[in-house]
Write a protein that holds these residues in place. Structure first.
Motif, PDB file in Angstrom:
ATOM      1  N   VAL A  14       5.593   9.150   4.464  1.00 17.59           N
ATOM      2  CA  VAL A  14       4.567   8.112   4.643  1.00 17.59           C
ATOM      3  C   VAL A  14       3.174   8.694   4.432  1.00 17.59           C
ATOM      4  CG1 VAL A  14       3.480   6.553   6.309  1.00 17.59           C
ATOM      5  CG2 VAL A  14       5.975   6.670   6.159  1.00 17.59           C
ATOM      6  N   ALA A  15       2.955   9.894   4.955  1.00 17.96           N
ATOM      7  CA  ALA A  15       1.650  10.542   4.798  1.00 17.96           C
ATOM      8  C   ALA A  15       1.347  10.808   3.331  1.00 17.96           C
ATOM      9  CB  ALA A  15       1.615  11.837   5.597  1.00 17.96           C
ATOM     10  N   LYS A  16       2.339  11.275   2.584  1.00 17.34           N
ATOM     11  CA  LYS A  16       2.128  11.559   1.158  1.00 17.34           C
ATOM     12  C   LYS A  16       1.835  10.276   0.390  1.00 17.34           C
ATOM     13  CE  LYS A  16       4.673  15.885   0.550  1.00 17.34           C
ATOM     14  NZ  LYS A  16       5.738  16.587  -0.198  1.00 17.34           N
ATOM     15  N   LEU A  17       2.561   9.206   0.701  1.00 14.74           N
ATOM     16  CA  LEU A  17       2.320   7.933   0.032  1.00 14.74           C
ATOM     17  C   LEU A  17       0.919   7.413   0.364  1.00 14.74           C
ATOM     18  CD1 LEU A  17       5.787   6.218   0.641  1.00 14.74           C
ATOM     19  CD2 LEU A  17       4.947   7.179  -1.509  1.00 14.74           C
ATOM     20  N   ASN A  18       0.547   7.476   1.631  1.00 12.27           N
ATOM     21  CA  ASN A  18      -0.782   7.003   2.045  1.00 12.27           C
ATOM     22  C   ASN A  18      -1.892   7.818   1.402  1.00 12.27           C
ATOM     23  OD1 ASN A  18       0.317   5.006   3.655  1.00 12.27           O
ATOM     24  ND2 ASN A  18       0.266   6.231   5.527  1.00 12.27           N
ATOM     25  N   ASN A  19      -1.705   9.129   1.329  1.00  5.97           N
ATOM     26  CA  ASN A  19      -2.738  10.002   0.755  1.00  5.97           C
ATOM     27  C   ASN A  19      -2.974   9.716  -0.727  1.00  5.97           C
ATOM     28  OD1 ASN A  19      -3.152  11.301   3.180  1.00  5.97           O
ATOM     29  ND2 ASN A  19      -1.760  13.007   2.720  1.00  5.97           N
ATOM     30  N   ARG A  20      -1.978   9.169  -1.379  1.00  2.00           N
ATOM     31  CA  ARG A  20      -2.118   8.851  -2.802  1.00  2.00           C
ATOM     32  C   ARG A  20      -2.425   7.380  -3.039  1.00  2.00           C
ATOM     33  NH1 ARG A  20       0.826  13.151  -2.047  1.00  2.00           N
ATOM     34  NH2 ARG A  20       0.933  14.831  -3.625  1.00  2.00           N
ATOM     35  N   GLY A  21      -2.693   6.658  -1.966  1.00  2.17           N
ATOM     36  CA  GLY A  21      -3.059   5.254  -2.093  1.00  2.17           C
ATOM     37  C   GLY A  21      -1.915   4.365  -2.526  1.00  2.17           C
ATOM     38  N   ILE A  22      -0.689   4.775  -2.236  1.00  2.00           N
ATOM     39  CA  ILE A  22       0.492   4.006  -2.615  1.00  2.00           C
ATOM     40  C   ILE A  22       0.877   3.081  -1.469  1.00  2.00           C
ATOM     41  CG2 ILE A  22       2.942   4.138  -3.237  1.00  2.00           C
ATOM     42  CD1 ILE A  22       2.268   6.902  -4.496  1.00  2.00           C
ATOM     43  N   GLY A  23       0.813   1.784  -1.725  1.00  2.00           N
ATOM     44  CA  GLY A  23       1.104   0.807  -0.686  1.00  2.00           C
ATOM     45  C   GLY A  23       2.592   0.617  -0.460  1.00  2.00           C
ATOM     46  N   ILE A  24       2.935   0.149   0.718  1.00  2.00           N
ATOM     47  CA  ILE A  24       4.320  -0.158   1.072  1.00  2.00           C
ATOM     48  C   ILE A  24       4.373  -1.600   1.550  1.00  2.00           C
ATOM     49  CG2 ILE A  24       6.283   0.412   2.540  1.00  2.00           C
ATOM     50  CD1 ILE A  24       5.094   3.227   2.835  1.00  2.00           C
ATOM     51  N   ILE A  25       5.198  -2.410   0.909  1.00  2.00           N
ATOM     52  CA  ILE A  25       5.385  -3.804   1.302  1.00  2.00           C
ATOM     53  C   ILE A  25       6.844  -3.991   1.706  1.00  2.00           C
ATOM     54  CG2 ILE A  25       5.400  -6.201   0.507  1.00  2.00           C
ATOM     55  CD1 ILE A  25       3.082  -5.528  -1.324  1.00  2.00           C
ATOM     56  N   GLU A  26       7.053  -4.459   2.930  1.00  2.00           N
ATOM     57  CA  GLU A  26       8.409  -4.592   3.471  1.00  2.00           C
ATOM     58  C   GLU A  26       8.998  -5.982   3.281  1.00  2.00           C
ATOM     59  OE1 GLU A  26       8.369  -1.271   7.019  1.00  2.00           O
ATOM     60  OE2 GLU A  26       7.740  -3.319   7.504  1.00  2.00           O
ATOM     61  N   THR A  27       8.162  -6.974   2.971  1.00  2.00           N
ATOM     62  CA  THR A  27       8.653  -8.343   2.768  1.00  2.00           C
ATOM     63  C   THR A  27       9.606  -8.394   1.574  1.00  2.00           C
ATOM     64  OG1 THR A  27       6.518  -9.179   3.558  1.00  2.00           O
ATOM     65  CG2 THR A  27       7.967 -10.750   2.461  1.00  2.00           C
ATOM     66  N   PRO A  28      10.770  -8.984   1.723  1.00  2.00           N
ATOM     67  CA  PRO A  28      11.734  -9.012   0.615  1.00  2.00           C
ATOM     68  C   PRO A  28      11.207  -9.736  -0.622  1.00  2.00           C
ATOM     69  CG  PRO A  28      12.803  -9.549   2.699  1.00  2.00           C
ATOM     70  CD  PRO A  28      11.343  -9.536   2.974  1.00  2.00           C
ATOM     71  N   VAL A  29      11.666  -9.273  -1.766  1.00  2.00           N
ATOM     72  CA  VAL A  29      11.340  -9.930  -3.033  1.00  2.00           C
ATOM     73  C   VAL A  29      12.328 -11.079  -3.242  1.00  2.00           C
ATOM     74  CG1 VAL A  29      11.253  -9.650  -5.546  1.00  2.00           C
ATOM     75  CG2 VAL A  29      10.393  -7.833  -4.047  1.00  2.00           C
ATOM     76  N   SER A  30      11.802 -12.260  -3.612  1.00  2.00           N
ATOM     77  CA  SER A  30      12.670 -13.426  -3.799  1.00  2.00           C
ATOM     78  C   SER A  30      12.786 -13.857  -5.256  1.00  2.00           C
ATOM     79  CB  SER A  30      12.163 -14.607  -2.967  1.00  2.00           C
ATOM     80  OG  SER A  30      10.868 -14.998  -3.395  1.00  2.00           O
ATOM     81  N   GLU A  31      11.776 -13.526  -6.071  1.00  2.00           N
ATOM     82  CA  GLU A  31      11.807 -13.983  -7.454  1.00  2.00           C
ATOM     83  C   GLU A  31      10.919 -13.095  -8.318  1.00  2.00           C
ATOM     84  OE1 GLU A  31      10.767 -17.976 -10.160  1.00  2.00           O
ATOM     85  OE2 GLU A  31      10.613 -18.057  -7.966  1.00  2.00           O
ATOM     86  N   ILE A  32      11.307 -12.992  -9.580  1.00  2.00           N
ATOM     87  CA  ILE A  32      10.469 -12.328 -10.571  1.00  2.00           C
ATOM     88  C   ILE A  32      10.127 -13.358 -11.644  1.00  2.00           C
ATOM     89  CG2 ILE A  32      10.384 -10.558 -12.367  1.00  2.00           C
ATOM     90  CD1 ILE A  32      12.241  -8.878 -10.595  1.00  2.00           C
ATOM     91  N   ILE A  33       8.847 -13.665 -11.730  1.00  2.00           N
ATOM     92  CA  ILE A  33       8.381 -14.600 -12.752  1.00  2.00           C
ATOM     93  C   ILE A  33       8.135 -13.816 -14.035  1.00  2.00           C
ATOM     94  CG2 ILE A  33       6.545 -16.210 -13.392  1.00  2.00           C
ATOM     95  CD1 ILE A  33       6.121 -16.763 -10.412  1.00  2.00           C
ATOM     96  N   HIS A  34       8.680 -14.323 -15.139  1.00  2.00           N
ATOM     97  CA  HIS A  34       8.623 -13.566 -16.383  1.00  2.00           C
ATOM     98  C   HIS A  34       8.536 -14.498 -17.578  1.00  2.00           C
ATOM     99  CE1 HIS A  34      12.779 -14.518 -17.730  1.00  2.00           C
ATOM    100  NE2 HIS A  34      12.958 -14.707 -16.434  1.00  2.00           N
ATOM    101  N   GLU A  35       8.263 -13.913 -18.722  1.00  2.04           N
ATOM    102  CA  GLU A  35       8.291 -14.630 -19.985  1.00  2.04           C
ATOM    103  C   GLU A  35       9.134 -13.823 -20.958  1.00  2.04           C
ATOM    104  OE1 GLU A  35       5.161 -15.884 -23.507  1.00  2.04           O
ATOM    105  OE2 GLU A  35       4.487 -16.023 -21.420  1.00  2.04           O
ATOM    106  N   ASN A  36      10.323 -14.344 -21.244  1.00  2.00           N
ATOM    107  CA  ASN A  36      11.279 -13.654 -22.116  1.00  2.00           C
ATOM    108  C   ASN A  36      11.545 -12.218 -21.662  1.00  2.00           C
ATOM    109  OD1 ASN A  36      11.514 -15.905 -23.873  1.00  2.00           O
ATOM    110  ND2 ASN A  36       9.636 -15.293 -24.927  1.00  2.00           N
ATOM    111  N   GLY A  37      11.677 -12.042 -20.353  1.00  2.05           N
ATOM    112  CA  GLY A  37      11.989 -10.735 -19.800  1.00  2.05           C
ATOM    113  C   GLY A  37      10.788  -9.870 -19.494  1.00  2.05           C
TER     114      GLY A  37
END
Length: 302
Positions: free
Chosen positions: A186-209
Motif C-alpha cells: 500500500v505504501a509503495k502504491l501510495n508513494n507512486r500516486g497509484i489509486g485503489i478503488i474497491e467498488t466492483p466493476v459492473s460494465e465496460i463501455i466501449h466502441e468495437n472493443g
C-alpha cells in the motif's frame, strides 16, 4: 489430407506452437498430423507484438504464413477438426476426432492453448485482447502514457502494476472488493500516486472493443484507455488430463525443460504449458517440443 491413419506424431492445435512443432518434425521427415479446431486463444487480438520480424503484424496473417510454410514439407498433413478423446495403446496413442474417425501416433504434442474465464462484467468479452488486455509485454507499449486500470487484487495486481508503472504514471487499481495488499505494498502504491478503488466493476463501455469508460457498481463512470485484467482460465482441451498428464498449481500442463509432460510420449507447448502468453513464446516452445519428440523417436529406433 492424407488418407492414412497412422503417423509418427499427432500435433493437436494448429496455431503458432503446433505449427512450429510440426515444422521441426517435418524437416526430419517425420509423418505428422496437425489437428486444429480453428479457435485460437488470441482470436480478437488485432496485432501481435514483441515477436522479432513480425512486430505489429496481425496474428491471423502470421498463422496463415506459418501454415503455408509448414505444409511445404510433404510429410506434414493438416486437418481442420476437433479432437474429442485420446487413449494410450501398446506402442503409442489413438486420438478420436469429431468427424474424421480415429488416428494413431507414436507421440503426441498438445498445443491446445487455454480458455479464459471472463468475469460477469458487461462489455468485458468484447474488449478482451483489444483494450482489456493481459500482458504489458504484448500490449503495454501501445498504451504507454495512457490512463490505465489494473483489474486485479492482491499479489497479482501488485505484480502487474509494478510492470505497468514503467509504461505510464496514470494507473488505478480496481480490486472489485476489499483490497488485499499488505502495508508495504500500500505504501509503495501510495508513494507512486497509484489509486485503489474497491467498488466492483459492473460494465465496460466501449466502441468495437475499444474501451471508453469503466462503470462501477455504484454508477460512477471512470475514463480509461486500457485495463489490464488478471482472470482465471481452464485448459482448452481435457484430453491431456484424461491421459494422466499432471497440472501445475496454476493450471498449466506440467512440463520439464524439454516440453515433456508427466506422461511418456506426450509433449506440450505454448500457453497451455506456461505463463507467457505470446506468439514468440509459443513458437519457441513448439520448436523445442517438435525437436524433442523427434529425439525420442530416433532413440527408440536407431
Amino acid at each position: 489430407m492424407a488418407t492414412n491413419k497412422e503417423f509418427d506424431v499427432i500435433v493437436i492445435g494448429g496455431s503458432y506452437a503446433g505449427l512450429s512443432a510440426a515444422m521441426a518434425l517435418g524437416r526430419s521427415l517425420r509423418s505428422v498430423l496437425v489437428l486444429d479446431s480453428g479457435r485460437p486463444c488470441n482470436l480478437q487480438t488485432p496485432h501481435s507484438h514483441n515477436f522479432i520480424t513480425q512486430d505489429g503484424e496481425k496474428p491471423a496473417t502470421i498463422a496463415e504464413k506459418a501454415k503455408k510454410q509448414v505444409l511445404e514439407y510433404r510429410t506434414v498433413h493438416f486437418l481442420n477438426g476437433l479432437a474429442l478423446s485420446g487413449k494410450k495403446t501398446g506402442d503409442g496413442f489413438v486420438i478420436a476426432t469429431q468427424a474424421d474417425g480415429q488416428f494413431y501416433a507414436r507421440k503426441l504434442i498438445f498445443a491446445t492453448g487455454i480458455s479464459d474465464i471472463f468475469p460477469d462484467i458487461k462489455g468485458f468479452a468484447e474488449c478482451w485482447g483489444i483494450s482489456v488486455i493481459h500482458c504489458p509485454y504484448c500490449h503495454g507499449y501501445e498504451f504507454r502514457g495512457k490512463q490505465t486500470g489494473i483489474l486485479a487484487n492482491g499479489e497479482r495486481a501488485f505484480h502487474i502494476t509494478s510492470l505497468v508503472n514503467n509504461l505510464t504514471d496514470r494507473i488505478t487499481v480496481l480490486t472489485s472488493g476489499k483490497a488485499a495488499f499488505n502495508t508495504e505494498q500500500v505504501a509503495k502504491l501510495n508513494n507512486r500516486g497509484i489509486g485503489i478503488i474497491e467498488t466492483p466493476v459492473s460494465e465496460i463501455i466501449h466502441e468495437n472493443g475499444h474501451l471508453k469508460k469503466v462503470v462501477l457498481g455504484d454508477g460512477q463512470q471512470l475514463d480509461f484507455d486500457a485495463v489490464y485484467a488478471a482472470i482465471p482460465f481452464t485448459q482448452h482441451s481435457d484430453i491431456p488430463v484424461s491421459l494422466g498428464c499432471e497440472l501445475t498449481e496454476n493450471g498449466h500442463l506440467k512440463v520439464d525443460t524439454m516440453q515433456k509432460t508427466t506422461v511418456n510420449g506426450v509433449f506440450a507447448c505454448g500457453d497451455n504449458a506456461g505463463m507467457m502468453r505470446s506468439v514468440a513464446y509459443a513458437v519457441a516452445t513448439g520448436n523445442l517440443a517438435g525437436a524433442m519428440a523427434n529425439h525420442e523417436l530416433t532413440a527408440e529406433t536407431f
